[in-house]
Motif scaffolding. Structure first.
Motif, PDB file in Angstrom:
ATOM      1  N   LYS A  72      -0.493  10.404 -32.697  1.00 42.14           N
ATOM      2  CA  LYS A  72       0.655  11.072 -32.078  1.00 42.14           C
ATOM      3  C   LYS A  72       0.423  12.578 -31.999  1.00 42.14           C
ATOM      4  CE  LYS A  72       5.632  11.752 -32.800  1.00 42.14           C
ATOM      5  NZ  LYS A  72       6.775  11.445 -33.687  1.00 42.14           N
ATOM      6  N   LYS A  73      -0.107  13.139 -33.073  1.00 46.67           N
ATOM      7  CA  LYS A  73      -0.409  14.570 -33.102  1.00 46.67           C
ATOM      8  C   LYS A  73      -1.476  14.920 -32.066  1.00 46.67           C
ATOM      9  CE  LYS A  73      -1.953  18.217 -36.256  1.00 46.67           C
ATOM     10  NZ  LYS A  73      -2.431  18.518 -37.632  1.00 46.67           N
ATOM     11  N   GLU A  74      -2.525  14.106 -31.952  1.00 48.33           N
ATOM     12  CA  GLU A  74      -3.577  14.351 -30.964  1.00 48.33           C
ATOM     13  C   GLU A  74      -3.034  14.211 -29.544  1.00 48.33           C
ATOM     14  OE1 GLU A  74      -6.661  11.626 -31.892  1.00 48.33           O
ATOM     15  OE2 GLU A  74      -7.264  12.638 -33.755  1.00 48.33           O
ATOM     16  N   TYR A  75      -2.135  13.252 -29.335  1.00 50.06           N
ATOM     17  CA  TYR A  75      -1.542  13.069 -28.004  1.00 50.06           C
ATOM     18  C   TYR A  75      -0.694  14.270 -27.608  1.00 50.06           C
ATOM     19  CZ  TYR A  75       1.753  11.337 -24.508  1.00 50.06           C
ATOM     20  OH  TYR A  75       2.535  11.201 -23.385  1.00 50.06           O
ATOM     21  N   PHE A  76       0.136  14.762 -28.516  1.00 50.80           N
ATOM     22  CA  PHE A  76       0.969  15.932 -28.217  1.00 50.80           C
ATOM     23  C   PHE A  76       0.115  17.181 -27.980  1.00 50.80           C
ATOM     24  CE2 PHE A  76       4.941  14.140 -30.534  1.00 50.80           C
ATOM     25  CZ  PHE A  76       5.203  13.350 -29.420  1.00 50.80           C
ATOM     26  N   GLU A  77      -0.945  17.314 -28.759  1.00 48.77           N
ATOM     27  CA  GLU A  77      -1.832  18.461 -28.563  1.00 48.77           C
ATOM     28  C   GLU A  77      -2.514  18.402 -27.200  1.00 48.77           C
ATOM     29  OE1 GLU A  77      -4.511  18.406 -31.817  1.00 48.77           O
ATOM     30  OE2 GLU A  77      -3.092  19.296 -33.253  1.00 48.77           O
ATOM     31  N   ALA A  78      -2.988  17.205 -26.807  1.00 49.30           N
ATOM     32  CA  ALA A  78      -3.611  17.055 -25.484  1.00 49.30           C
ATOM     33  C   ALA A  78      -2.600  17.290 -24.384  1.00 49.30           C
ATOM     34  CB  ALA A  78      -4.224  15.658 -25.361  1.00 49.30           C
ATOM     35  N   GLN A  79      -1.363  16.845 -24.599  1.00 48.69           N
ATOM     36  CA  GLN A  79      -0.306  17.041 -23.604  1.00 48.69           C
ATOM     37  C   GLN A  79       0.004  18.515 -23.422  1.00 48.69           C
ATOM     38  OE1 GLN A  79       3.634  15.521 -24.609  1.00 48.69           O
ATOM     39  NE2 GLN A  79       3.688  14.437 -22.659  1.00 48.69           N
ATOM     40  N   GLN A  80       0.116  19.268 -24.503  1.00 51.57           N
ATOM     41  CA  GLN A  80       0.409  20.703 -24.418  1.00 51.57           C
ATOM     42  C   GLN A  80      -0.778  21.479 -23.835  1.00 51.57           C
ATOM     43  OE1 GLN A  80       1.905  22.462 -27.978  1.00 51.57           O
ATOM     44  NE2 GLN A  80       3.766  21.192 -27.991  1.00 51.57           N
ATOM     45  N   GLU A  81      -1.983  21.088 -24.205  1.00 52.73           N
ATOM     46  CA  GLU A  81      -3.171  21.771 -23.672  1.00 52.73           C
ATOM     47  C   GLU A  81      -3.255  21.586 -22.162  1.00 52.73           C
ATOM     48  OE1 GLU A  81      -8.011  21.991 -24.505  1.00 52.73           O
ATOM     49  OE2 GLU A  81      -6.720  20.563 -25.582  1.00 52.73           O
ATOM     50  N   TYR A  82      -2.985  20.373 -21.686  1.00 49.01           N
ATOM     51  CA  TYR A  82      -3.007  20.114 -20.241  1.00 49.01           C
ATOM     52  C   TYR A  82      -1.896  20.879 -19.539  1.00 49.01           C
ATOM     53  CZ  TYR A  82      -2.465  17.661 -15.814  1.00 49.01           C
ATOM     54  OH  TYR A  82      -2.336  17.380 -14.473  1.00 49.01           O
ATOM     55  N   ALA A  83      -0.690  20.917 -20.122  1.00 48.32           N
ATOM     56  CA  ALA A  83       0.439  21.615 -19.489  1.00 48.32           C
ATOM     57  C   ALA A  83       0.179  23.108 -19.411  1.00 48.32           C
ATOM     58  CB  ALA A  83       1.715  21.325 -20.268  1.00 48.32           C
ATOM     59  N   LYS A  84      -0.343  23.683 -20.479  1.00 49.10           N
ATOM     60  CA  LYS A  84      -0.642  25.116 -20.468  1.00 49.10           C
ATOM     61  C   LYS A  84      -1.705  25.461 -19.417  1.00 49.10           C
ATOM     62  CE  LYS A  84       0.512  26.124 -25.301  1.00 49.10           C
ATOM     63  NZ  LYS A  84      -0.039  26.536 -26.613  1.00 49.10           N
ATOM     64  N   PHE A  85      -2.735  24.621 -19.342  1.00 41.77           N
ATOM     65  CA  PHE A  85      -3.797  24.902 -18.372  1.00 41.77           C
ATOM     66  C   PHE A  85      -3.275  24.750 -16.943  1.00 41.77           C
ATOM     67  CE2 PHE A  85      -7.440  23.822 -15.745  1.00 41.77           C
ATOM     68  CZ  PHE A  85      -8.369  24.798 -16.092  1.00 41.77           C
ATOM     69  N   PHE A 109       0.397   3.276 -40.068  1.00 42.01           N
ATOM     70  CA  PHE A 109       1.406   4.318 -39.836  1.00 42.01           C
ATOM     71  C   PHE A 109       0.769   5.709 -39.884  1.00 42.01           C
ATOM     72  CE2 PHE A 109       4.601   7.332 -41.409  1.00 42.01           C
ATOM     73  CZ  PHE A 109       5.606   7.163 -40.464  1.00 42.01           C
ATOM     74  N   ASN A 110      -0.126   5.923 -40.847  1.00 40.81           N
ATOM     75  CA  ASN A 110      -0.832   7.208 -40.924  1.00 40.81           C
ATOM     76  C   ASN A 110      -1.705   7.435 -39.704  1.00 40.81           C
ATOM     77  OD1 ASN A 110       0.287   7.812 -43.441  1.00 40.81           O
ATOM     78  ND2 ASN A 110      -1.352   6.743 -44.540  1.00 40.81           N
ATOM     79  N   LEU A 111      -2.352   6.344 -39.207  1.00 43.39           N
ATOM     80  CA  LEU A 111      -3.142   6.468 -37.980  1.00 43.39           C
ATOM     81  C   LEU A 111      -2.265   6.827 -36.786  1.00 43.39           C
ATOM     82  CD1 LEU A 111      -5.714   3.513 -38.138  1.00 43.39           C
ATOM     83  CD2 LEU A 111      -6.177   5.964 -38.359  1.00 43.39           C
ATOM     84  N   CYS A 112      -1.090   6.197 -36.725  1.00 44.21           N
ATOM     85  CA  CYS A 112      -0.165   6.500 -35.626  1.00 44.21           C
ATOM     86  C   CYS A 112       0.275   7.955 -35.650  1.00 44.21           C
ATOM     87  CB  CYS A 112       1.060   5.579 -35.702  1.00 44.21           C
ATOM     88  SG  CYS A 112       0.738   3.910 -35.138  1.00 44.21           S
TER      89      CYS A 112
END
Length: 366
Positions: free
Chosen positions: A248-261, A241-244
């Motif tokens: 999840k945090k890394e996925y959202f960060e990558a998603q926002q970084e891609y959207a902003k770029f 659960f802690n890994l998830c």
């Protein structure tokens, strides 16, 4: 013919001896009746001196947790997890732990703190109730010498007064140890290894209290076994659960970084921008795959926690007894009457002769 005659003669001697014994007892029938009467009186006194005790029995049976595990094992193998499951043999093994768990100090301390109800009081904990149970009058008489010795010894040494209200399992007081022993005397657990049936028995002087304590003890035992069986699965689930959460945090960060770029370079046609956008998109795809796979593993581990929980079938639930289980007054009276008859008969047949022979031997020596 000689052997038959010897056997016949031996049988005749036995018959003659039995007749002589019967005649001897018949001559002293008045003394025998007196002894039986005294035995009946003693039986009545003892049977009415014993406090009434009510017994509650609960029967438990383990149920196999194999049903439905094949599909879960298949899903687990897809994610690289072991597909072993808790079978009936393991359930039986955990049920065999019941008698040992009841003997442990932590379990006894938890049971002693449960609130119960009696026919006279509504709010009382088991720790305080055990001290209110009555004892036979001879228990108080036999305890007088110990009390006298303790009183005399206290004059020569100072003993700390037990005013502790909290219970420390690491360092118990004499009174707390005494209550634990009292609980172990009234709470019994037996397990039949052949049928895997477990019987929980509670004997108390109040029927309502006995039923409540028995039901609470069963629930506590279920909690102990469930925690014992699911501890490893819960640790694996919590780790996943802690890994998830991290993925999840890394996925959202990558998603926002891609959207902003992508928003910042919407109309820009440059090779460097295109390369950076592809790199961010690959990172997003990889983060999404890792997050999705970890969520699948989390679901499998959640199923393993549920699968590891033992299933308890209560065959005989707790009910408030209507009649006391002991003392069995009529049986006690009959037993004392029979013992009186046996002792008096033994005295008439053998005791008197032995006594007279012993007395004559003493006179001869004098």
């Amino acid at each position: 013919m000689t052997e038959q005659q010897n056997k016949q003669q031996a049988n005749n001697n036995i018959e003659i001896d039995l007749i002589e014994v019967f005649k001897k007892l018949l001559k002293s029938k008045r003394n025998i009746f007196k002894a039986i009467g005294i035995g009946i009186i003693l039986g009545v006194i003892i049977s009415f001196s014993l406090p009434k005790t009510y017994k509650v029995e609960i029967s438990l049976s383990p149920e196999s947790g194999v049903n439905g595990t094949s599909g879960l094992s298949g899903i687990a193998s897809m994610f690289g997890l072991g597909g072993t499951s808790a079978g009936f043999g393991e359930d039986a093994l955990t049920f065999n732990l019941f008698p040992e768990i009841v003997k442990t100090t932590p379990f006894a301390l938890e049971i002693l703190q449960i609130p119960i109800q009696t026919q006279k009081e509504d709010n009382i904990i088991l720790y305080d109730y055990l001290n209110t149970e009555k004892k036979a009058w001879w228990s108080h008489v036999m305890g007088v010498p110990n009390m006298a010795i303790g009183g005399i010894m206290s004059l020569f040494r100072e003993e700390p007064i037990d005013t502790t209200t909290t219970i420390n399992p690491f360092q118990l007081t004499k009174e707390q140890s005494k209550r634990i022993r009292m609980l172990q005397n009234v709470l019994e657990v037996e397990t039949d290894k052949k049928s895997n049936m477990t019987k929980v028995t509670v004997s108390l002087q109040d029927p309502l209290a006995a039923a409540i304590v028995a039901d609470s003890a069963v629930h506590k035992l279920q909690e102990y076994i469930t925690d014992y069986r699911t501890r490893k699965a819960k640790q694996d689930y919590d780790f996943q659960f802690n890994l998830c959460e991290q993925y999840k945090k890394e996925y959202f960060e990558a998603q926002q970084e891609y959207a902003k770029f992508a928003d910042a370079n919407r109309n820009v046609i440059l090779q460097t921008v295109t390369s950076e956008k592809e790199r961010l998109q690959k990172n997003l795809t990889l983060a999404e795959q890792i997050y999705s796979q970890s969520m699948g593993q989390l679901q499998v581990l959640r199923g393993k926690v549920q699968e590891a929980k033992p299933v308890f079938a209560v065959v005989e639930p707790a009910t408030v007894p209507l009649a006391p289980a002991s003392p069995k007054k009529m049986l006690i009276i009959i037993a004392f009457a029979f013992l009186a008859f046996v002792f008096e008969s033994a005295w008439i047949l053998f005791g008197k002769d032995i006594y007279h022979d012993f007395k004559n031997e003493l006179k001869k020596k004098d």
